[in-house]
Structures are given as C-alpha cells and as structure tokens.
Scaffold this motif. Structure first.
Motif, PDB file in Angstrom:
ATOM      1  N   TYR A 417       0.806  -1.210   0.000  1.00 49.87           N
ATOM      2  CA  TYR A 417       0.000   0.000   0.000  1.00 49.87           C
ATOM      3  C   TYR A 417       0.841   1.263   0.000  1.00 49.87           C
ATOM      4  O   TYR A 417       0.433   2.284  -0.543  1.00 49.87           O
ATOM      5  CB  TYR A 417      -1.028  -0.021   1.131  1.00 49.87           C
ATOM      6  CG  TYR A 417      -2.278  -0.610   0.581  1.00 49.87           C
ATOM      7  CD1 TYR A 417      -3.176   0.175  -0.121  1.00 49.87           C
ATOM      8  CD2 TYR A 417      -2.491  -1.973   0.651  1.00 49.87           C
ATOM      9  CE1 TYR A 417      -4.281  -0.383  -0.712  1.00 49.87           C
ATOM     10  CE2 TYR A 417      -3.598  -2.543   0.066  1.00 49.87           C
ATOM     11  CZ  TYR A 417      -4.494  -1.738  -0.613  1.00 49.87           C
ATOM     12  OH  TYR A 417      -5.584  -2.283  -1.215  1.00 49.87           O
ATOM     13  N   ALA A 418       1.988   1.159   0.597  1.00 53.17           N
ATOM     14  CA  ALA A 418       2.876   2.322   0.540  1.00 53.17           C
ATOM     15  C   ALA A 418       3.195   2.573  -0.937  1.00 53.17           C
ATOM     16  O   ALA A 418       3.177   3.709  -1.413  1.00 53.17           O
ATOM     17  CB  ALA A 418       4.134   2.058   1.348  1.00 53.17           C
ATOM     18  N   ASP A 419       3.422   1.479  -1.698  1.00 47.28           N
ATOM     19  CA  ASP A 419       3.674   1.606  -3.146  1.00 47.28           C
ATOM     20  C   ASP A 419       2.472   2.203  -3.844  1.00 47.28           C
ATOM     21  O   ASP A 419       2.585   3.095  -4.675  1.00 47.28           O
ATOM     22  CB  ASP A 419       3.916   0.218  -3.759  1.00 47.28           C
ATOM     23  CG  ASP A 419       5.353  -0.206  -3.564  1.00 47.28           C
ATOM     24  OD1 ASP A 419       6.140   0.644  -3.092  1.00 47.28           O
ATOM     25  OD2 ASP A 419       5.670  -1.379  -3.855  1.00 47.28           O
ATOM     26  N   LYS A 420       1.298   1.657  -3.488  1.00 52.64           N
ATOM     27  CA  LYS A 420       0.072   2.115  -4.145  1.00 52.64           C
ATOM     28  C   LYS A 420      -0.161   3.602  -3.847  1.00 52.64           C
ATOM     29  O   LYS A 420      -0.556   4.367  -4.723  1.00 52.64           O
ATOM     30  CB  LYS A 420      -1.108   1.268  -3.654  1.00 52.64           C
ATOM     31  CG  LYS A 420      -2.314   1.386  -4.520  1.00 52.64           C
ATOM     32  CD  LYS A 420      -3.302   0.264  -4.283  1.00 52.64           C
ATOM     33  CE  LYS A 420      -4.570   0.562  -5.079  1.00 52.64           C
ATOM     34  NZ  LYS A 420      -5.548  -0.474  -5.063  1.00 52.64           N
ATOM     35  N   ALA A 421       0.097   3.969  -2.600  1.00 52.26           N
ATOM     36  CA  ALA A 421      -0.095   5.376  -2.222  1.00 52.26           C
ATOM     37  C   ALA A 421       0.870   6.257  -3.010  1.00 52.26           C
ATOM     38  O   ALA A 421       0.511   7.339  -3.461  1.00 52.26           O
ATOM     39  CB  ALA A 421       0.103   5.546  -0.728  1.00 52.26           C
ATOM     40  N   ARG A 422       2.105   5.735  -3.208  1.00 53.12           N
ATOM     41  CA  ARG A 422       3.083   6.509  -3.999  1.00 53.12           C
ATOM     42  C   ARG A 422       2.599   6.667  -5.435  1.00 53.12           C
ATOM     43  O   ARG A 422       2.642   7.732  -6.026  1.00 53.12           O
ATOM     44  CB  ARG A 422       4.445   5.800  -3.978  1.00 53.12           C
ATOM     45  CG  ARG A 422       5.382   6.370  -2.925  1.00 53.12           C
ATOM     46  CD  ARG A 422       6.812   5.926  -3.179  1.00 53.12           C
ATOM     47  NE  ARG A 422       6.965   4.483  -3.113  1.00 53.12           N
ATOM     48  CZ  ARG A 422       7.115   3.801  -1.975  1.00 53.12           C
ATOM     49  NH1 ARG A 422       7.140   4.446  -0.824  1.00 53.12           N
ATOM     50  NH2 ARG A 422       7.243   2.497  -1.973  1.00 53.12           N
ATOM     51  N   PHE A 423       2.085   5.535  -5.966  1.00 51.07           N
ATOM     52  CA  PHE A 423       1.589   5.544  -7.336  1.00 51.07           C
ATOM     53  C   PHE A 423       0.432   6.536  -7.464  1.00 51.07           C
ATOM     54  O   PHE A 423       0.356   7.330  -8.388  1.00 51.07           O
ATOM     55  CB  PHE A 423       1.124   4.130  -7.705  1.00 51.07           C
ATOM     56  CG  PHE A 423       0.491   4.033  -9.054  1.00 51.07           C
ATOM     57  CD1 PHE A 423       1.260   4.143 -10.202  1.00 51.07           C
ATOM     58  CD2 PHE A 423      -0.878   3.844  -9.176  1.00 51.07           C
ATOM     59  CE1 PHE A 423       0.668   4.069 -11.448  1.00 51.07           C
ATOM     60  CE2 PHE A 423      -1.475   3.774 -10.416  1.00 51.07           C
ATOM     61  CZ  PHE A 423      -0.699   3.885 -11.561  1.00 51.07           C
ATOM     62  N   ARG A 424      -0.425   6.505  -6.462  1.00 48.26           N
ATOM     63  CA  ARG A 424      -1.565   7.406  -6.454  1.00 48.26           C
ATOM     64  C   ARG A 424      -1.092   8.863  -6.394  1.00 48.26           C
ATOM     65  O   ARG A 424      -1.598   9.730  -7.092  1.00 48.26           O
ATOM     66  CB  ARG A 424      -2.435   7.080  -5.235  1.00 48.26           C
ATOM     67  CG  ARG A 424      -3.781   7.698  -5.294  1.00 48.26           C
ATOM     68  CD  ARG A 424      -4.584   7.335  -4.065  1.00 48.26           C
ATOM     69  NE  ARG A 424      -5.516   8.401  -3.778  1.00 48.26           N
ATOM     70  CZ  ARG A 424      -6.675   8.572  -4.396  1.00 48.26           C
ATOM     71  NH1 ARG A 424      -7.064   7.722  -5.306  1.00 48.26           N
ATOM     72  NH2 ARG A 424      -7.449   9.578  -4.105  1.00 48.26           N
ATOM     73  N   ALA A 425      -0.086   9.074  -5.563  1.00 48.00           N
ATOM     74  CA  ALA A 425       0.434  10.441  -5.440  1.00 48.00           C
ATOM     75  C   ALA A 425       0.988  10.899  -6.790  1.00 48.00           C
ATOM     76  O   ALA A 425       0.804  12.050  -7.194  1.00 48.00           O
ATOM     77  CB  ALA A 425       1.513  10.478  -4.372  1.00 48.00           C
ATOM     78  N   LYS A 426       1.629   9.957  -7.489  1.00 40.97           N
ATOM     79  CA  LYS A 426       2.186  10.299  -8.806  1.00 40.97           C
ATOM     80  C   LYS A 426       1.072  10.667  -9.771  1.00 40.97           C
ATOM     81  O   LYS A 426       1.156  11.631 -10.534  1.00 40.97           O
ATOM     82  CB  LYS A 426       2.937   9.074  -9.343  1.00 40.97           C
ATOM     83  CG  LYS A 426       4.390   9.408  -9.650  1.00 40.97           C
ATOM     84  CD  LYS A 426       4.978   8.294 -10.271  1.00 40.97           C
ATOM     85  CE  LYS A 426       6.168   7.966 -10.857  1.00 40.97           C
ATOM     86  NZ  LYS A 426       6.511   6.572 -10.665  1.00 40.97           N
ATOM     87  N   GLN A 429      -0.217  13.853  -9.049  1.00 42.29           N
ATOM     88  CA  GLN A 429       0.716  14.865  -9.532  1.00 42.29           C
ATOM     89  C   GLN A 429       0.464  15.146 -11.014  1.00 42.29           C
ATOM     90  O   GLN A 429       0.496  16.281 -11.465  1.00 42.29           O
ATOM     91  CB  GLN A 429       2.123  14.331  -9.364  1.00 42.29           C
ATOM     92  CG  GLN A 429       3.068  15.335  -8.794  1.00 42.29           C
ATOM     93  CD  GLN A 429       4.386  14.662  -8.468  1.00 42.29           C
ATOM     94  OE1 GLN A 429       4.695  13.561  -8.942  1.00 42.29           O
ATOM     95  NE2 GLN A 429       5.179  15.320  -7.656  1.00 42.29           N
TER      96      GLN A 429
END
Ligand code: PEP
Ligand code: MG
Length: 756
Positions: A417-426, A429
């Motif tokens: 989920y940390a990955d998913k959250a990063r992806f989502r943040a991207k 962006q």
C-alpha cells in the motif's frame, strides 16, 4: 455442591480474591481451577484457551495429568471442548465417552471420568476458551450447576481478557478478529487511508460482574430497558436516521426486540442471580448468541446481529456512555467503522482526525458519501459485517479505489500500500499538472468542469482543482453543521466568503434541500413514511416561505453588485419554479425599493431530479434560466430504487438505456431553447460516466473536487463528436448494454479513464 443460590456468589468472590493475589497469570489460573473444583465438588476442573488459529489449548487443570498442560491441543471443532467452542453453548453429559464428539487424549488420563460439564468462556459474545468440570460417577449436572459454572466462566473471561495470561487472546478478540482479513465493499469516496479503527458506536466491556445490591441492579436494568425503548422510538422519529431502506428496517427490528418478552424475561430472571445489570445483559447476550448461531440460516444470524447491537445499546445506556465516538479523543489516523451513518453524524467528527470510513450500508450517491467526499475522507460502503470483524484500535487500510478494507494488514500488505499510495500520489501529480490546462476535447470542444461544494472548508478545493467554478453549492450542509438555525446575516457572510473566493468563477447556490436524509435538529419535521419522496427541498421551502425568503435575501446581499446564480432542488412541476421565482422577484423589488444591497444580475435554474419533469422539458426550459441534472435523485426515482439502500446499489446502472435516453432528451430540449444545462450528480465524477455525458452532448458537469483531475484527463483524450455520433445510434437502437459499448469505445479510442 453448595446451595445453588450461594454457590456462584462464594465462588465468584473467591475467584476475585485469587485474581487480586500476587503471582503470574498462569499461577492464578492454576489456583482458579483448584478453587472451582473444590467448590463445585468436582474431581476435575480444566481451562482450555482458544489460540489465534482457533485451536484450544489446555492451559490449567486440577485432576487431569499436569504434564498435559500446554501440550494438549484440540483442533478447531475437535472433541467435546471443540464442540462447546464452536457452538458457544454448554455440554452436559453423564457419560461423556459415549458422545460421538468425544476425543480420547491418553496424555490427560481422563478415561476414569464419566460425567462432563463444559461451558464456553465468552466475552462480548466471543469464545475465549472453555471451562470444564468432570466427575468419576455418571451424573447429570442440574441447571443451577450449569448456571454456576457459566457465571464462573464470565469471571474467568475477565481474567483471560486482562492480558495477564500469556498466549490468551486479548479483550473481545476471537481467532477471527486477530487475523488479517479483507472485506469487500463499494467505493463511496475515493482515496487510500491507513489508520486505526474507531467504532462509531463504542462497545462496552463489562468489568463489574457482582452486584452489591441485587434490588438496585433490578431497578437499573428496568430503567435501562425503558430508556432503550425511548431512544429507539426517538431514532425512528428522526428522519436523518430513519430514511426508507435498510436503516429503518434495522431500527424497526430493534424496536421489536426491545419489547420482546422472551428477551426481557431472560434479563429479569438473570438479574436475580446476583449479577450487575451490565453482567446480566452480557450473560443473556452470550446465551442468545449460542442459540441463534446454531440456527444456520442467514435470517437468524441477521436477527442475532440485531439483538447483539441492541445489547450493546443497552450496555451503553447502563454505563452512561450513549453518545457516538465523535466526542471522544480520537487518534490522528482514525478510521471510523459503523453499521450505518447519516451525513450529520459524520459532520460531528473532527475532520482533521478522520482519514477513512467503512460502513455496512450506504450507496455511492448517499449523502454520507457526498459528505465524505466533501471532507476528503476515503470511504467504503456495503462492507459486510465490518463492525463485528474489527476491534477498536485495529490497524486497517481503506482502499477506496478497489473498494477493499484490509484488516490488520501484514507488513507485506502495508508495504504494497505504501507503493500504491506513492503511485496514487504520482497520478495526482499528473492531474495536478493538468490543473491550468483548459478542458478541451481532442476535437476542440471546451467542457466546463465545475466542483460540488457545500462547506466553507471546500473553498481551497476551487483553487487546488483548477475548476471553472462551483456547479453545485449545497447550502444545507452548513445548516446541518450549525446547532441552531443560520440567521440571514450569518448565511450572507458564508455565501460572501464563497463568492469572494471564487472571484470571476461562477458559483451556483442551491437553495435548501432539507428533508430526506438531511434533517435539521432544530427544525420540526413530521414523521413521513417515505421522506426521500416527501416534504423536502423546494416543496418545503415553498411552504415555509420565510425560510426561503431569508435565504434569498442572504444570497442577494452576499452577491451585492455581482452576478448571482441560484438553483431550485426537486422541481417537479414548472409551476413550482414560477412560484419560487415570484418570491425572488419580490425580494429583488424590495431590495430596489429599500436600497438593500443586491446582485447585479440573477440567474435562476431548476434541478431536474424528478422524472415528471422529463415530460415537460419544453415548458421548463421556456421559463428557467438554466437547468442542472441531479442524477443521484433522478436515477433513484427513475428506477424507484432508494439511493441509500445498499441492497439495490448494484442493481440499476446509470449507464443504461433509460438514464442515457433521459439525459439525451434533456440536452436536446436545452439546445432547442438555447439554455445551458449541466449535471451535478455523482456520475459526473466517474470518468466513464462523464464520458457518456459528453457523448449525449453535455458541455458542462460538476463533481466532487477529487474527481476533477481524472475527468479532465478523460476530456483531453476524447473525440466528443465521434462519441456523440456513436451514442445517437445506440440510443436509437434498443442497445441492451451501453456500458459495455462505452467501455469498448474508450478502449479503442484510448480514452484515459484513469485506470493505469
Ligand atoms: C442529486 O440528486 O444528484 C444532487 C446533486 O443533489 P443531492 O445529491 O444533494 O440530493
Ligand atoms: Mg438531489
């Protein structure tokens, strides 16, 4: 055995003493079994504790072989002990070894014992272990003995739940509530949130079991039951909780149970045995759970859940803890969990603390979903049995993209989920990068993308999202937040702040849409059978014209010298528009006469939410300045399907022929009259749905701020004219599955639906 009426009391007092003594948890358990065996004149007393995998481990014994302690494990459902744990009810046998479930364990040396009495150790309805007594002689234990052992098991539950006994499950935990799990629901408000569970309706853990004064406990119980009945009647009378559909049915069932003589009698009988009123409620709940769970069918399990909830409510009344968790100190990463929740209840919480919401009810266009979106809270609805699957403080991930809640996630899931959250943040962006780009389709059509708002906290969203304006400002939300009616000047100051923040961008204020599931505590509203189809919105404000006039006056004042856009909710008949407009005109002329500040120009629109209006679109567009489609209501009324009813949520599709044809007709009428039309229901915020709206010719939509980026990405990648030609063809044919066709079109045309 000591006389039954004294037995449990003496035993419980002794056990209490033991629990207060020094020593390890294990040492105390050893003393407890000795004491029980002694006072119950049993040759054996054993305690089996449920482990995380559901197996039962012998934790202490008096009479059986001591070497078997921590060595004997019964698998889930194995042996008489397993049977008791599975069924959560006592087993009383004079010849245990002939019972089909009996499982012989040579290491225990139990072959010499014939009679067997075992009871579950229950806490908050969950099985923590099993308490057993055995005797050599074949004998049947009498009811009073069973009861004495059950009461003893309650004290034991307290000891196990205290966390003192290494390896036992924690308070209220079961094997199922300690393992990671996934509950699938429906997305109510997009987002991803990681946090810790707070139960909207907190659970009470009963701590005091023994009554000092049984008569006082009886009086407390009676008063508690009376209060319970009154609160349920009260909830049923309050429309925000008692809208049609699931929630109302649940409340009706509560009312039946609260008057059920079987339940009441069991409580009253138990209060005579020397327990506190709270312990009695817990005790009867545990017994009832056992009985109900044995009935395998879903209907009974559901009823048990209702009774369980009711027991919780009664416990909260008894301990004087009747409010929701909104008034508690909340963790900074609160994930609220509830069976159901109204929009006003969600607004009661400190928004800075709540990250996520998981409820068992609620549809995507319910008002609680709308409020969650407005507050930027990731929310999932229709999460079956979520309340009983979690404990307060459990870690949980709300994936309100896929609609999944991950309970007690493993480190791997958290990492994913940390990955998913990063992806989502991207991705966010990327959307952020589109912020200043005008929403123009590939074939050059400019689309107005507006946001829905309703609270002052929404103001920053306008700037952040790069929206063209506010397409729907739900004025009732600020009223719902206020403890008393918002007077004209207070209203004017709110509206002015919105208008000033918007600058040149248009803001469409919707006049009060009170009623349905949006009630104001300070405004009298008679009980209605079908409040969504009742005295709400324009129907109410036309009848209470003072309220309407005050709002119009506030709006005129707030817009002083600027353009003002107002729209009227739930117009069913063009004549309602005419009446409302007459009031606005009257206010305008008063302003002119008395020199009050007033808007420069005023545009008055009608919301199309009631199908009757579809049959008189030309009349409507002839008089209205613009129209805005409230698809949440329009779809619920077209299909006669309550937007709040989780059971119906997957049943009707907003991308089906009836809806698309209705939308196309509205667009055609607006074109004939050269009047603007927009859509501000939840469907405008879903890229595929928004694409279909452009396909039927819409050029303006309004949505939750978080949806603006994904919808803009869709707009930029779409050939709207091509889709419109296609859709005209589909709508003329009796196309059975427009959603599938739209998906196909998007795939072929590489329309960006935000899925990668
Ligand atoms: C609608 O019905 O689509 C709408 C926008 O109004 P509300 O959701 O507030 O009823
Ligand atoms: Mg509506």
């Amino acid at each position: 055995m000591p006389p039954a009426d004294q037995g449990p009391m003496i035993l419980i007092r002794r056990l209490r003493q033991i629990m207060a003594e020094r020593g390890t948890g294990q040492e105390r358990l050893d003393r407890i079994v000795r004491q029980i065996a002694n006072l119950m004149v049993a040759e054996v007393c054993s305690i089996y504790v449920r482990r995380q995998d559901g197996s039962l481990e012998l934790f202490a014994t008096e009479g059986l072989n001591h070497d078997a302690v921590h060595q004997t494990h019964m698998k889930r459902g194995e042996g008489l002990v397993g049977l008791i744990a599975e069924q959560a009810e006592p087993v009383n046998l004079s010849e245990a070894q002939t019972h089909p479930a009996f499982s012989f364990r040579p290491e225990t040396g139990e072959e010499v014992y014939h009679s067997f009495l075992g009871v579950p150790v229950l806490r908050s309805g969950n099985v923590l272990g099993v308490l057993v007594v055995q005797n050599r002689t074949p004998r049947h234990y009498i009811d009073d003995e069973v009861e004495a052992l059950e009461t003893t098991a309650m004290v034991l539950a307290e000891h196990l739940a205290s966390g003192d006994v290494a390896g036992a499950l924690g308070p209220g935990q079961t094997a199922a509530t300690t393992r990671p799990g996934v509950v699938k629901g429906q997305v109510l408000s997009e987002g991803i949130a990681l946090g810790h569970v707070v139960l909207h309706e907190p659970r009470v853990v009963v701590k005091t079991l023994l009554a000092d004064d049984p008569e006082r406990e009886r009086a407390r119980l009676d008063a508690g039951i009376e209060t319970l009945r009154l609160t349920i009647d009260d909830m049923l009378a309050r429309r925000d909780l008692a809208g049609p559909g699931e929630h109302r049915e649940v409340l009706e069932t509560y009312r039946l149970f609260a008057h059920d003589s079987g339940w009441i009698n069991r409580l009253q009988e138990a209060v005579g045995s020397g327990l506190t009123a709270e312990a009695v409620v817990e005790r009867v709940r545990n017994d009832t759970r056992a009985r109900m769970l044995r009935k395998a069918d879903a209907y009974w399990r559901e009823r048990f859940r209702d009774l369980d909830d009711l027991s919780d409510r009664l416990l909260r009344i008894l301990v004087g803890r009747t409010g929701t968790a909104a008034g508690d100190a909340l963790p900074d990463d609160t994930i609220l969990v509830a069976r159901g929740m109204g929009p006003a209840e969600l607004l009661d919480y400190d928004r800075t603390k709540v990250r996520g919401l998981i409820i068992e009810e609620g549809g995507a266009s319910s008002h609680v979903a709308i409020v969650a979106k407005a507050l930027g809270i990731a929310a999932i609805g229709q999460a079956e049995r979520i309340v009983e699957s979690v404990e307060p403080g459990d870690a949980v991930i709300v994936d309100a993209e896929s609609g999944e809640a991950h309970l007690r996630p493993s480190p791997e899931v958290i990492a994913a989920y940390a990955d998913k959250a990063r992806f989502r943040a991207k991705r966010q962006q990327r959307y952020q990068g589109l912020r200043d780009q005008p929403a123009v389709t590939r074939d050059g059509t400019r689309i107005a993308l507006n946001i829905n708002a309703g609270l002052l906290v929404d103001i920053p969203h306008l700037e952040e999202s790069g929206a063209d304006g506010i397409g729907l400002f739900r004025t009732e939300l600020e009223f719902m937040l206020s403890p008393n009616i918002l007077l004209k000047d207070k209203q004017a100051s709110i509206y002015r702040r919105i208008i000033e923040a918007a600058g040149d961008r248009p803001v469409v204020f919707r006049t009060l849409d009170i009623g349905g599931d949006k009630l104001l505590p300070y405004l009298r509203h008679d009980k209605e059978e079908n409040p969504a189809m009742g005295w709400r919105a324009i129907r109410m404000t036309l009848d209470r014209s003072a309220l309407f006039r005050a709002q119009i006056r506030a709006l005129l004042k707030a817009a002083s010298g600027r353009d003002l856009r107002v729209m009227l909710p739930m117009i069913t008949e063009p004549s309602e528009y005419v009446r409302a407009r007459a009031i606005v005109d009257d206010e305008l002329s008063m302003a002119a006469r008395f020199g009050w500040p007033a808007a420069a120009r005023i545009y008055i629109g009608a919301m199309i939410e009631v199908p009757a209006l579809l049959m008189q679109l030309d009349r409507l567009f002839a008089i209205a300045d613009f129209a805005s489609i409230g698809s949440n209501d329009l779809v619920q009324f077209l299909f006669a399907a309550d937007r709040n009813n989780a059971r119906l949520a997957g049943r009707y599709d907003s991308l089906s022929l009836p809806v698309l044809r209705a939308l196309a007709q509205i667009v055609a009428a607006s074109e004939r009259h050269d009047k603007p039309v927009t859509l501000c229901g939840e469907m405008a915020g879903r890229p595929l749905e928004a694409m279909a709206l452009l396909g039927v010719g819409m050029r303006s939509v309004s949505m939750a701020p978080a949806s603006l980026g994904p919808v803009k990405a869709m707009v930029l990648s779409l050939d709207a004219a091509k889709l419109r030609r296609r859709m005209t063809g589909w709508l003329a044919d009796d196309m059975s599955d427009p959603r599938a066709e739209l998906e196909r079109f998007a795939a072929e045309e590489r329309v960006d639906l935000g899925r990668t």
